[in-house]
Design an enzyme around this catalytic site. Sequence first.
Site: not given
Length: 541
Positions: A209-210, A212, A278
């Site tokens: 994600n952004r 991470e 998820d």
Amino acid sequence: MNRWPHALDTFIGGRVLVVGDLILDRYAWGVAARVSPEAPVLVLQAEQDEVRAGGAAGVAMLLTALDCTVELAGVVGEDAAGRTLLRLLADARIERTLIVSDADRQTTVKERIVGRTVGRQPHQIVRLDRESRCPLPDTLESRLAALAIERLAGCQALCIADYDKGVCTPRLLHSLLQAAAACGLPSIVDPARVADYTRYAGAALIKPNRIEAELASGLAIRSPADAIAAGQRLLRRFNLASVLVTLDAEGMVLVDSEGGRHFATLPRQVSDVTGAGDMTLAMLGLGAAAGLSWPDTIHLANLAAGLQVERFGVVPITRSELVSVAHASLRTADARPDFPPEIRKVKRGPAKVATLEALLPRLAGHRRSGQTIVFTNGCFDLLHVGHVRLLEEASALGEVLVVAVNGDAGVRQLKGPARPIISAADRATIVAALGCVDYVLIFDDPTPHRLLEAIRPDVLVKGGTYTHDEVVGHEIVEGYGGRVCVTSCIDGVSTTQILATLQPGGAAETAGRTTADDLRLQRPTAESEEVTGSQEHLHAP
């Protein structure tokens, strides 16, 4: 472009291996009742407790709802939480032979206290985590790797959900990813929030994600262009094949050897972002197992993640529901120029139109979130101010408004062979375009009884001047504890009257209506859209 909905229509079965951290999600739901006299904190009146599968187990649940066969590999503790999680998986018929237990490890549990006020969206107040983040001991690591690798040959894709709880060790991942590559299996990784992605080398696609991606790349991501730059740096730094950076409301960015590409998403009414990652991982696994390209799969993942954030917590989305939304996204005529050409014809309104089968899981999610579901039905032929008044007042009675539109055959039976003026599909699309309406479905039954029994709305709404005892279906709704509400109507407004004014001399005839005619308009009958559904037997003018 027509490939990806068609693939979901035709792809049956498929087997995906999911490996990662298994989590038990607990929810304690309550209504904010008062402020404590002991301290300046809210007091929640407890309503219910709930347990759900989370982490890699949640991904397995989502894939199962999409008609995939799932092999799930992970570790649980020999404790009550572990036994509860295994029971949830068994109830969902998910294979558990690859799940090993560790007497020295506690099962990861995330407990959320969720509060709401009456008629409002629920919100997390606090989350309490119980977990062990120690890496697996060597013997357990080797055993889990051997079990998972043995099953790879019978699968079509590998999904790795790394929550940094100690299960996805570098050695286990290296063994799994190498084995998957040797079998020709696509492998998708949802990475932990770590700076070093070396452990994921060899994956077909990695999905940070952004936050991470910022941590691993060292670059701030404020736009899709920034995400492309971060993805390119990750490709070079860690020798990755493809990187998909998820950007919440800004969609997703795919970066590979051919460059970067932005996949816009649709505006959604966000209830809870939990589970969006998820859901994306599950859809990527489904698409890879179905043999879809990454772009086609990402389009579906965007749609599925959008549905997920409209629900509270990780709530499975069915294949039929996703197919319905996917096809609706292709049918809409208007375009947004900032969308990629493949999904430019997507609009929020038509995605509201659903079959009963596709609608029920969505409503279950709303109900779990404590939202009030309101139901009304009618012909809605030539939408007019009376219809709008009805729908606006119905919407004010709860958080979710479901509108059932009579099919063409039903309208002909009620109104005569010259009706409807507008087809059922177009009437449903017009009603769906109203901001106060959340979902629309078309029904052909003579009464809405079957819909009421399946949907079980909290409130049944009719527009008119009659009592709730005269409302079709009142006995069904009141039988399970729901309520019936009759809204106000606007005198002298109906589709029948509008059509009459369009005939030669219609305006004069309308102006000179008899008292009986006026009464019929004020007290709706089968000829007035203010009486919704099949109700011609209710009133004698």
